[in-house]
Motif scaffolding. Structure first.
Motif, PDB file in Angstrom:
ATOM      1  N   GLY A 102      14.373 -12.333  39.350  1.00  6.10           N
ATOM      2  CA  GLY A 102      15.243 -12.864  40.398  1.00  6.10           C
ATOM      3  C   GLY A 102      16.697 -12.620  40.034  1.00  6.10           C
ATOM      4  O   GLY A 102      17.000 -12.197  38.910  1.00  6.10           O
ATOM      5  N   PRO A 103      17.630 -12.904  40.960  1.00  4.75           N
ATOM      6  CA  PRO A 103      19.050 -12.524  40.767  1.00  4.75           C
ATOM      7  C   PRO A 103      19.823 -13.497  39.889  1.00  4.75           C
ATOM      8  O   PRO A 103      20.857 -14.048  40.288  1.00  4.75           O
ATOM      9  CB  PRO A 103      19.590 -12.502  42.194  1.00  4.75           C
ATOM     10  N   LEU A 104      19.331 -13.701  38.654  1.00  2.04           N
ATOM     11  CA  LEU A 104      19.980 -14.593  37.696  1.00  2.04           C
ATOM     12  C   LEU A 104      20.388 -13.765  36.484  1.00  2.04           C
ATOM     13  O   LEU A 104      19.536 -13.108  35.878  1.00  2.04           O
ATOM     14  CB  LEU A 104      19.002 -15.702  37.280  1.00  2.04           C
ATOM     15  N   ALA A 105      21.679 -13.777  36.136  1.00  2.00           N
ATOM     16  CA  ALA A 105      22.180 -12.928  35.036  1.00  2.00           C
ATOM     17  C   ALA A 105      22.742 -13.795  33.917  1.00  2.00           C
ATOM     18  O   ALA A 105      23.921 -14.185  33.953  1.00  2.00           O
ATOM     19  CB  ALA A 105      23.257 -11.990  35.563  1.00  2.00           C
ATOM     20  N   PRO A 106      21.917 -14.123  32.897  1.00  3.51           N
ATOM     21  CA  PRO A 106      22.405 -14.912  31.767  1.00  3.51           C
ATOM     22  C   PRO A 106      23.076 -14.000  30.752  1.00  3.51           C
ATOM     23  O   PRO A 106      22.525 -12.951  30.401  1.00  3.51           O
ATOM     24  CB  PRO A 106      21.125 -15.522  31.186  1.00  3.51           C
ATOM     25  N   VAL A 107      24.268 -14.351  30.303  1.00  2.00           N
ATOM     26  CA  VAL A 107      25.008 -13.481  29.373  1.00  2.00           C
ATOM     27  C   VAL A 107      25.078 -14.136  27.999  1.00  2.00           C
ATOM     28  O   VAL A 107      25.615 -15.239  27.851  1.00  2.00           O
ATOM     29  CB  VAL A 107      26.426 -13.185  29.895  1.00  2.00           C
TER      30      VAL A 107
ATOM     31  N   THR B  29      21.813 -18.549  25.618  1.00  4.10           N
ATOM     32  CA  THR B  29      21.373 -18.338  24.234  1.00  4.10           C
ATOM     33  C   THR B  29      19.893 -17.981  24.195  1.00  4.10           C
ATOM     34  O   THR B  29      19.176 -18.185  25.188  1.00  4.10           O
ATOM     35  CB  THR B  29      21.551 -19.627  23.389  1.00  4.10           C
ATOM     36  N   ARG B  30      19.421 -17.545  23.027  1.00  4.29           N
ATOM     37  CA  ARG B  30      18.027 -17.114  22.882  1.00  4.29           C
ATOM     38  C   ARG B  30      17.064 -18.296  22.924  1.00  4.29           C
ATOM     39  O   ARG B  30      15.848 -18.079  23.004  1.00  4.29           O
ATOM     40  CB  ARG B  30      17.815 -16.305  21.611  1.00  4.29           C
ATOM     41  N   GLU B  31      17.560 -19.496  22.906  1.00  3.37           N
ATOM     42  CA  GLU B  31      16.708 -20.690  22.951  1.00  3.37           C
ATOM     43  C   GLU B  31      16.298 -21.044  24.376  1.00  3.37           C
ATOM     44  O   GLU B  31      15.544 -21.974  24.607  1.00  3.37           O
ATOM     45  CB  GLU B  31      17.427 -21.901  22.335  1.00  3.37           C
ATOM     46  N   MET B  32      16.811 -20.308  25.359  1.00  3.09           N
ATOM     47  CA  MET B  32      16.537 -20.646  26.760  1.00  3.09           C
ATOM     48  C   MET B  32      15.335 -19.864  27.289  1.00  3.09           C
ATOM     49  O   MET B  32      15.021 -18.773  26.804  1.00  3.09           O
ATOM     50  CB  MET B  32      17.789 -20.379  27.599  1.00  3.09           C
ATOM     51  N   GLN B  33      14.663 -20.413  28.317  1.00  5.83           N
ATOM     52  CA  GLN B  33      13.402 -19.873  28.842  1.00  5.83           C
ATOM     53  C   GLN B  33      13.546 -18.418  29.269  1.00  5.83           C
ATOM     54  O   GLN B  33      12.690 -17.585  29.017  1.00  5.83           O
ATOM     55  CB  GLN B  33      12.989 -20.723  30.051  1.00  5.83           C
ATOM     56  N   PHE B  34      14.675 -18.059  29.908  1.00 15.38           N
ATOM     57  CA  PHE B  34      14.846 -16.687  30.427  1.00 15.38           C
ATOM     58  C   PHE B  34      14.716 -15.670  29.310  1.00 15.38           C
ATOM     59  O   PHE B  34      14.364 -14.516  29.540  1.00 15.38           O
ATOM     60  CB  PHE B  34      16.213 -16.526  31.110  1.00 15.38           C
ATOM     61  N   PHE B  35      15.042 -16.091  28.073  1.00 19.23           N
ATOM     62  CA  PHE B  35      15.072 -15.121  26.964  1.00 19.23           C
ATOM     63  C   PHE B  35      13.665 -14.629  26.642  1.00 19.23           C
ATOM     64  O   PHE B  35      13.481 -13.492  26.187  1.00 19.23           O
ATOM     65  CB  PHE B  35      15.695 -15.750  25.718  1.00 19.23           C
ATOM     66  N   ARG B  36      12.659 -15.470  26.929  1.00 18.95           N
ATOM     67  CA  ARG B  36      11.268 -15.140  26.569  1.00 18.95           C
ATOM     68  C   ARG B  36      10.480 -14.626  27.765  1.00 18.95           C
ATOM     69  O   ARG B  36       9.455 -13.994  27.609  1.00 18.95           O
ATOM     70  CB  ARG B  36      10.555 -16.393  26.021  1.00 18.95           C
ATOM     71  N   GLU B  37      10.923 -14.973  28.987  1.00 15.22           N
ATOM     72  CA  GLU B  37      10.104 -14.693  30.177  1.00 15.22           C
ATOM     73  C   GLU B  37      10.884 -13.814  31.149  1.00 15.22           C
ATOM     74  O   GLU B  37      12.101 -13.959  31.294  1.00 15.22           O
ATOM     75  CB  GLU B  37       9.751 -15.998  30.904  1.00 15.22           C
ATOM     76  N   GLU B  38      10.185 -12.977  31.871  1.00 12.52           N
ATOM     77  CA  GLU B  38      10.760 -12.148  32.920  1.00 12.52           C
ATOM     78  C   GLU B  38      11.167 -13.060  34.088  1.00 12.52           C
ATOM     79  O   GLU B  38      10.335 -13.741  34.660  1.00 12.52           O
ATOM     80  CB  GLU B  38       9.702 -11.155  33.365  1.00 12.52           C
TER      81      GLU B  38
ATOM     82  N   VAL C  19      12.537 -18.641  39.320  1.00 16.42           N
ATOM     83  CA  VAL C  19      13.945 -18.340  39.042  1.00 16.42           C
ATOM     84  C   VAL C  19      14.734 -19.640  38.898  1.00 16.42           C
ATOM     85  O   VAL C  19      15.569 -19.796  37.992  1.00 16.42           O
ATOM     86  CB  VAL C  19      14.560 -17.456  40.148  1.00 16.42           C
ATOM     87  N   GLN C  20      14.430 -20.610  39.758  1.00 22.96           N
ATOM     88  CA  GLN C  20      15.101 -21.908  39.656  1.00 22.96           C
ATOM     89  C   GLN C  20      14.805 -22.576  38.321  1.00 22.96           C
ATOM     90  O   GLN C  20      15.697 -23.173  37.690  1.00 22.96           O
ATOM     91  CB  GLN C  20      14.631 -22.831  40.795  1.00 22.96           C
ATOM     92  N   SER C  21      13.572 -22.428  37.830  1.00 27.30           N
ATOM     93  CA  SER C  21      13.229 -23.076  36.555  1.00 27.30           C
ATOM     94  C   SER C  21      14.041 -22.449  35.417  1.00 27.30           C
ATOM     95  O   SER C  21      14.514 -23.159  34.523  1.00 27.30           O
ATOM     96  CB  SER C  21      11.734 -22.944  36.269  1.00 27.30           C
ATOM     97  N   HIS C  22      14.250 -21.142  35.479  1.00 27.80           N
ATOM     98  CA  HIS C  22      15.065 -20.489  34.436  1.00 27.80           C
ATOM     99  C   HIS C  22      16.518 -20.958  34.514  1.00 27.80           C
ATOM    100  O   HIS C  22      17.172 -21.183  33.500  1.00 27.80           O
ATOM    101  CB  HIS C  22      14.971 -18.967  34.573  1.00 27.80           C
ATOM    102  N   LEU C  23      17.035 -21.110  35.740  1.00 30.25           N
ATOM    103  CA  LEU C  23      18.416 -21.578  35.906  1.00 30.25           C
ATOM    104  C   LEU C  23      18.570 -23.001  35.397  1.00 30.25           C
ATOM    105  O   LEU C  23      19.479 -23.303  34.599  1.00 30.25           O
ATOM    106  CB  LEU C  23      18.808 -21.509  37.385  1.00 30.25           C
ATOM    107  N   HIS C  24      17.675 -23.877  35.800  1.00 28.61           N
ATOM    108  CA  HIS C  24      17.790 -25.294  35.407  1.00 28.61           C
ATOM    109  C   HIS C  24      17.610 -25.466  33.904  1.00 28.61           C
ATOM    110  O   HIS C  24      18.320 -26.244  33.251  1.00 28.61           O
ATOM    111  CB  HIS C  24      16.781 -26.137  36.187  1.00 28.61           C
ATOM    112  N   ASP C  25      16.670 -24.696  33.326  1.00 26.70           N
ATOM    113  CA  ASP C  25      16.465 -24.776  31.878  1.00 26.70           C
ATOM    114  C   ASP C  25      17.737 -24.346  31.135  1.00 26.70           C
ATOM    115  O   ASP C  25      18.182 -25.000  30.188  1.00 26.70           O
ATOM    116  CB  ASP C  25      15.295 -23.875  31.468  1.00 26.70           C
ATOM    117  N   ALA C  26      18.341 -23.255  31.598  1.00 27.59           N
ATOM    118  CA  ALA C  26      19.526 -22.721  30.902  1.00 27.59           C
ATOM    119  C   ALA C  26      20.706 -23.689  31.003  1.00 27.59           C
ATOM    120  O   ALA C  26      21.376 -23.991  30.006  1.00 27.59           O
ATOM    121  CB  ALA C  26      19.901 -21.360  31.485  1.00 27.59           C
ATOM    122  N   THR C  27      20.952 -24.240  32.190  1.00 23.51           N
ATOM    123  CA  THR C  27      22.099 -25.166  32.336  1.00 23.51           C
ATOM    124  C   THR C  27      21.841 -26.455  31.572  1.00 23.51           C
ATOM    125  O   THR C  27      22.748 -27.027  30.989  1.00 23.51           O
ATOM    126  CB  THR C  27      22.367 -25.459  33.823  1.00 23.51           C
ATOM    127  N   ALA C  28      20.593 -26.870  31.518  1.00 18.30           N
ATOM    128  CA  ALA C  28      20.268 -28.088  30.761  1.00 18.30           C
ATOM    129  C   ALA C  28      20.513 -27.877  29.272  1.00 18.30           C
ATOM    130  O   ALA C  28      20.793 -28.831  28.533  1.00 18.30           O
ATOM    131  CB  ALA C  28      18.805 -28.476  30.996  1.00 18.30           C
TER     132      ALA C  28
END
Ligand SMILES: NC(=O)c1ccc[n+]([C@@H]2O[C@H](COP(=O)([O-])OP(=O)(O)OC[C@H]3O[C@@H](n4cnc5c(N)ncnc54)[C@H](O)[C@@H]3O)[C@@H](O)[C@H]2O)c1
Ligand SMILES: O=C[C@H](O)CS(=O)(=O)O
Length: 503
Positions: free
Chosen positions: A410-415, A398-407, A361-370
């Protein structure tokens, strides 16, 4: 227990000490042995592995680290019990399943305490899961008596044609840690109702709930060998189950990666297979939606079980005109959710299951903010201990971020923002997964066009919660094969036989 010269203090046994950690009223539910052929048993070499409370890091207890030999014995136990179990009438099997249901309901508080201790979810969610899990036993006790066949008008005057349904045979079930009771009864209910015997392997993070269910099955009168629970090395147990010709059905709930492996391993013996796999649910909010209802739906879908459900909203997709309003309201509600141990009544968000889950979950957060996303509520794990992760909302995703491709799990809500309906649906379907989708939309024509266009096995329209035993649950694309619950759920454990009679 105090002691004195005449009555020296008796040392607590390890089992008594471990039981205290779970605060159970019925201590026989806390089993630290596997259950094979009606016997509570250790691994052949006595090996065990620890089970840890994710909220505290404390060892709750330990269970046998079994391998191929013990698994083979469980398969042979199931094979030996299969014919007798199938020979019972549907009503006899139904009555035993209903007794199992009733005992589960009576044990709700103990089962919930155990589930919260080993999985981490808030107690009120754990109580809800016990009710949900028990509902599959009741439902399939009822379905057992409606396994109907067919008669078919003959193709020749001297022929009489019929189709009967019979149990597939010995079933292997492998289940995940996130719903340790419901994912097991969603398989054991229909399997036993159909007349099959089962060997189940629970997740190594959450074996105690499965073993407690075995204890209740025994008390309900499930005959020895009909329901077996083995614990230990997943790879070894899984290979033994999938390579055995005596196992005629594999039912798996877990990640798509492991599902693919088990499907390959089952091919050599041409097993009947059911797969309930990973998700990547889009949560669409269109510009005619009730925004407050959509926010409530997003909270319910995204943050249930700390975001660790296969049908959690994984990508929140909001139409331009209401994007800012939705993000502001979602951030306010998510920010009000309370993080803490599941044993505390005030807790909304418990700990993640383990360190690996937190790191993902942290990797998805850090990837998105980066890549430019902005945290508008919560700050992830910052300032928290253990495996806690605060409900966190990201704007500008955006769709370019890791969360968009991977489950994320965890409690992370990207809009993510979208413009017209076609773009929203295209973004939603831009994934190899297809388990659940959500859409908040009010125009009736739009509802039908969007529901029919979404590529998933389940669609929630204006709701963030849809799970029930009465409806078929399952995915398309790489989210799985087959359905659980509903009438379809028992068909997964039956074979059809066509009988052609010359008269
Ligand atoms: N579709 C559904 O109904 C559903 C329900 C719950 C969870 N899931 C999915 O499960 C995943 C989370 O659960 P998880 O982390 O337990 O998944 P996982 O795949 O890691 O583990 C699931 C089960 O498979 C076992 N396992 C792991 N490797 C194995 C192997 N090589 N051979 C045999 N068994 C093996 C594990 O011990 C566990 O019992 C998520 O992807 C989630 O979406 C899906
Ligand atoms: O994690 C997936 C389960 O199937 C969750 S539920 O059935 O929606 O409760």
């Amino acid at each position: 227990m105090p002691g004195d010269a005449k009555h020296p203090r008796r040392m607590e046994t390890r089992q008594e000490r471990d039981q205290k950690r779970m605060k159970l009223s019925n201590q026989s539910l806390f089993q630290q042995k596997a259950y094979i052929n009606g016997q509570w048993t250790d691994a052949d070499d006595g090996a065990t592995f620890d089970v840890v409370n994710p909220a505290t890091g404390a060892v709750l207890g330990r269970v046998p680290r079994m391998g191929a030999a013990e698994t083979d014995r469980a398969i042979q136990a199931a094979k030996g019990a299969q014919a007798g179990w199938a020979a019972k009438t549907a009503k006899e099997r139904a009555d035993i399943l209903m007794r199992w249901h009733d005992l589960m309901v009576e044990a709700t508080e103990d089962l919930a305490q155990m589930m919260t201790a080993e999985q981490g979810k808030p107690l009120r969610e754990a109580r809800g899961e016990v009710a949900y899990a028990a509902s599959f036993l009741r439902w399939f006790a009822e379905e057992a008596r409606r396994v109907y066949g067919q008669t078919i008008p003959g193709h020749q005057a001297d022929k009489r044609l019929m189709v009967i349904k019979q149990p597939v045979g010995v079933v292997a079930a492998i289940t995940p840690w996130n719903f340790p009771a419901a994912m097991l009864t969603r398989k054991a209910g229909p399997a036993l109702a159909a007349g099959c015997a089962m060997v189940a392997k629970p997740a190594e993070d959450t074996p105690f709930t499965a073993l407690a269910l075995a204890q209740l099955a025994e008390a309900a009168g499930v005959p020895a060998g009909v329901f077996n629970v083995v614990t230990g090395e997943p790879e070894t147990i899984g290979a033994t189950l999938t390579h055995s010709g005596d196992v005629r059905k594999l039912t798996f709930t877990g990640s798509t990666q492991v599902g693919r492996l088990l499907m390959r391993q089952s091919a050599d013996t041409v097993k009947k297979i059911s797969l309930e796999l990973g998700g990547n649910a889009p949560f669409l909010v269109f510009d005619d939606a009730d925004v407050d209802a959509a926010v409530d739906g997003a909270i319910a879908s995204k943050f249930r079980n700390a975001g660790q459900t296969c049908v959690c909203a994984n990508r929140v997709l909001v139409q331009d005109r209401i994007y800012d309003q939705f993000v502001e309201k979602l951030a306010a509600k998510a920010g009000a959710l309370r993080v803490g141990p599941g044993t505390e009544d005030a807790t909304d968000i418990g700990p993640l299951i383990n360190q690996a889950a937190l790191e993902k979950v942290q990797s998805h957060l850090h990837d998105a903010t980066a890549k430019g996303a902005e945290m508008v509520a919560g700050r992830g794990h910052d300032g928290l201990e253990g495996t806690y992760f605060a409900p966190t909302v990201l704007a500008g995703a955006t769709r370019e971020m890791q969360f968009f491709r991977e489950e994320t799990f965890g409690p992370l809500a990207p809009v993510v923002r979208f413009s017209d309906d076609m773009e929203g649906v295209a973004l939603a379907n831009d994934t190899e997964f297809g388990l659940a989708s959500y859409a908040f939309v009010r125009d009736l024509g739009r509802v039908y066009r969007i529901a029919e266009a979404l590529e998933s096995g389940i669609v929630g329209i204006n709701t963030g919660l849809f799970s029930t035993e009465v409806a078929p649950f399952g995915g398309i694309k790489q989210s799985g094969l087959g359905r659980e619950g509903a009438h379809q759920g028992i068909e997964e454990y039956l074979e059809e036989k066509y009988i052609c009679l010359q008269i």
